[in-house]
Design an enzyme around this catalytic site. Structure first.
Site, PDB file in Angstrom:
ATOM      1  N   GLY A  70       0.839  -1.202   0.000  1.00  0.00           N
ATOM      2  CA  GLY A  70       0.000   0.000   0.000  1.00  0.00           C
ATOM      3  C   GLY A  70       0.864   1.237   0.000  1.00  0.00           C
ATOM      4  O   GLY A  70       2.058   1.189  -0.312  1.00  0.00           O
ATOM      5  N   GLY A  71       0.275   2.352   0.347  1.00  0.00           N
ATOM      6  CA  GLY A  71       1.045   3.590   0.365  1.00  0.00           C
ATOM      7  C   GLY A  71       0.170   4.797   0.627  1.00  0.00           C
ATOM      8  O   GLY A  71      -0.938   4.680   1.158  1.00  0.00           O
ATOM      9  N   SER A 103      -4.167  -2.641  -0.017  1.00  0.00           N
ATOM     10  CA  SER A 103      -4.512  -1.235   0.181  1.00  0.00           C
ATOM     11  C   SER A 103      -4.462  -0.456  -1.139  1.00  0.00           C
ATOM     12  O   SER A 103      -5.254  -0.698  -2.029  1.00  0.00           O
ATOM     13  CB  SER A 103      -3.579  -0.627   1.232  1.00  0.00           C
ATOM     14  OG  SER A 103      -4.025   0.639   1.638  1.00  0.00           O
ATOM     15  N   ALA A 125      -7.606  -5.599   1.560  1.00  0.00           N
ATOM     16  CA  ALA A 125      -7.255  -4.800   2.748  1.00  0.00           C
ATOM     17  C   ALA A 125      -7.116  -3.332   2.363  1.00  0.00           C
ATOM     18  O   ALA A 125      -6.091  -2.699   2.607  1.00  0.00           O
ATOM     19  CB  ALA A 125      -5.977  -5.323   3.390  1.00  0.00           C
ATOM     20  N   PRO A 128      -8.847   2.765   4.474  1.00  0.00           N
ATOM     21  CA  PRO A 128      -7.920   3.884   4.686  1.00  0.00           C
ATOM     22  C   PRO A 128      -7.163   3.711   5.984  1.00  0.00           C
ATOM     23  O   PRO A 128      -7.753   3.699   7.069  1.00  0.00           O
ATOM     24  CB  PRO A 128      -8.834   5.111   4.725  1.00  0.00           C
ATOM     25  CG  PRO A 128     -10.053   4.702   3.966  1.00  0.00           C
ATOM     26  CD  PRO A 128     -10.229   3.239   4.233  1.00  0.00           C
ATOM     27  N   LEU A 134     -12.496   0.560  12.200  1.00  0.00           N
ATOM     28  CA  LEU A 134     -12.746  -0.845  12.460  1.00  0.00           C
ATOM     29  C   LEU A 134     -14.239  -1.112  12.417  1.00  0.00           C
ATOM     30  O   LEU A 134     -15.031  -0.347  12.959  1.00  0.00           O
ATOM     31  CB  LEU A 134     -12.178  -1.259  13.828  1.00  0.00           C
ATOM     32  CG  LEU A 134     -10.669  -1.053  13.992  1.00  0.00           C
ATOM     33  CD1 LEU A 134     -10.259  -1.407  15.411  1.00  0.00           C
ATOM     34  CD2 LEU A 134      -9.906  -1.893  12.989  1.00  0.00           C
ATOM     35  N   LYS A 168     -16.543   9.608   6.835  1.00  0.00           N
ATOM     36  CA  LYS A 168     -16.242  10.345   5.607  1.00  0.00           C
ATOM     37  C   LYS A 168     -15.116   9.675   4.829  1.00  0.00           C
ATOM     38  O   LYS A 168     -15.199   9.518   3.599  1.00  0.00           O
ATOM     39  CB  LYS A 168     -15.852  11.792   5.943  1.00  0.00           C
ATOM     40  CG  LYS A 168     -17.016  12.682   6.355  1.00  0.00           C
ATOM     41  CD  LYS A 168     -16.523  14.082   6.646  1.00  0.00           C
ATOM     42  CE  LYS A 168     -17.676  15.003   7.059  1.00  0.00           C
ATOM     43  NZ  LYS A 168     -17.199  16.375   7.344  1.00  0.00           N
TER      44      LYS A 168
END
Length: 462
Positions: A70-71, A103, A125, A128, A134, A168
């Site tokens: 991810g990143g 991600s 997965a 954000p 969760l 959001k």
């Protein structure tokens, strides 16, 4: 004979050399790009310029090999915008076996014209990370509904009630990935599940659920399966022809590699501190030049890195406050109060400096501890000792001689001899002096002292 043999070899190799210099025929090659490790500003810069190069050189399509945890969201969106605006197809391929596109990698895969995976790879997965929402467990009294295949389970999706920022962020991510899924005709329900529940899929299940378009064992198998495939690129249908295709691997150039180094949070953190240290020592010792130049360069590089990193400016302010307090401890010792407060502010600011929890974009805790101790030692101990040494009276040289007291050895009106520090000196004066009289040295002219009579001390002065 040896010269003729060499000439013959050169003539044989000349056609090969000339062929290497000629540009590729449009459509006879594709370009392979690699995204490995965390996705950041350097990754988006690399893909943007490589994509422009591929279009300029007439590549038929791009193969984007993915293996990433991810990143950063901003870098991911830049990459996706480049893919969506690309005039040539982009094929995302999670490879080799054991690789993943988690991600941000999942969003990029969904945005690509063709999504492919190697066996024993996974994706998903996509929640954000900086918000870390969760899912709340389902209510025991709520009636359960059996979800359809590829659908999110009810009751396990929402962030905590009342947390508007989390909602959001998650809703924005859901809308974004569902839009990408519908654009490419992929499973939008599972995409939402990947965001809301951080769900993941292995390659076989992803193919069954319509998350990806195909599975391939390796690059050769991928090219074979792409042959004759039709994709839609900016509203027009494009058929891929991979028979006899040349796949060129484009590595990041020096600019992308430099950007990757300086945008590493640990490197940017070190550059910032070295820059601050260099400027502080330049200001404390004007004219040294080297610390100031080195510090200015490091600080400018750090500021450039911070421009593209998610920086928490409260953390940056705490770091600067901590350094200021440690410097103040060196100038005005406060029995450790300023120093301890400075170290505490420095550590807290370092911990919250990078405003994200994305893997690969945090600052190492041992690095923070090492620089906290180093800063305390430099500013409180070393700089404090240097300041105290500068405040001590001069004990040698011309500076020490001027202002000291000497004894006249003989009567004289203009020139004569005096004893100063057990040494005999030639002296000049504008006032007549008598033997044994005490005089004050007011200046030096070579090896001659200028002296004036020392005022007599009264009983009160004594």
């Amino acid at each position: 004979m040896r010269g003729l043999r060499r000439l013959g070899y050169a003539l044989l190799l000349l056609p090969l050399w000339l062929a290497a210099q000629l540009p590729f025929t449009p459509g006879d090659h594709a370009m392979r790009l690699d995204i490995e490790g965390p996705i950041g500003p350097a990754t988006s810069d690399y893909l943007n310029r490589a994509l422009a190069k591929a279009v300029r050189e007439g590549a038929q399509f791009i193969v984007l090999r993915l293996d990433t945890p991810g990143g950063l969201d901003t870098a991911m969106r830049d990459i996706i915008q480049d893919i969506l605006a690309s005039p040539i197809p982009v094929v995302s391929y999670i490879y080799p076996s054991g690789a993943r596109a988690a991600s941000a990698g999942t969003y990029i895969l969904y945005a690509s014209h063709v999504a492919a995976m190697a066996p024993a790879t996974n994706l998903g997965a996509a929640t954000p990370v900086q918000m870390a929402p969760l899912g709340t467990p389902p209510s025991p009294s709520a009636p359960e509904k059996q979800p359809r295949e590829g659908e999110a389970e009810p009751g396990a999706r929402a962030p905590a009630e009342g947390d508007a920022m989390n909602r959001k962020a998650v809703n924005d991510a859901v809308a974004y990935i569902r839009g990408l899924a519908r654009l490419r005709g992929r499973n939008a329900d599972w995409a939402e599940q990947a965001v809301r529940e951080a769900a993941s899929l292995e390659a076989g299940a992803a193919l069954e659920l319509g998350v990806i378009d195909l599975m391939a064992n390796d690059m050769a198998d991928l090219l074979q399966k792409l042959d004759g495939r039709k994709v839609t690129v900016m509203g027009r249908d494009v058929v891929l022809h991979t028979a006899g295709l040349i796949l060129l691997h484009t590595e990041p150039d020096w600019r992308s590699q430099l950007l990757a180094v300086i945008t590493n949070p640990n490197v940017a953190y070190i550059l910032m501190l070295l820059g601050i240290y260099g400027l502080i020592f330049e200001f404390s010792n004007p004219g040294a030049v080297v610390p100031g130049v080195f510090g200015a360069i490091c600080l400018l590089l750090a500021l450039f890195a911070f421009q593209v990193l998610p920086i928490n400016y409260a953390g940056l302010a705490l770091i600067l406050l901590g350094i200021a307090l440690m410097v103040a401890e060196a100038f005005a010792p406060s029995f450790g109060a300023l120093g301890i407060g400075g170290v505490a502010a420095f550590v807290i600011g370092s911990l919250i400096l990078i405003d994200t929890e994305v893997p690969g974009f945090g600052i190492s805790l041992p690095l923070i501890a090492a620089f906290a101790l180093l800063s305390a030692g430099l500013f409180v101990i070393i700089l404090g000792m240097a300041i105290k040494a500068r405040r001590r009276p001069v004990v040698t040289g011309q500076e020490e001689m001027v202002g000291s007291v000497a004894e006249v050895l003989e009567d004289f009106d203009e020139r004569g001899r005096v004893r100063a520090h057990s040494e005999l000196w030639q002296a000049r004066t504008s006032t007549p002096l008598r033997k044994g009289q005490r005089v004050r040295i007011t200046g030096m002219d070579g090896l001659t002292l200028w002296v004036v009579p020392e005022p007599k001390r009264t009983e009160e002065d004594k």
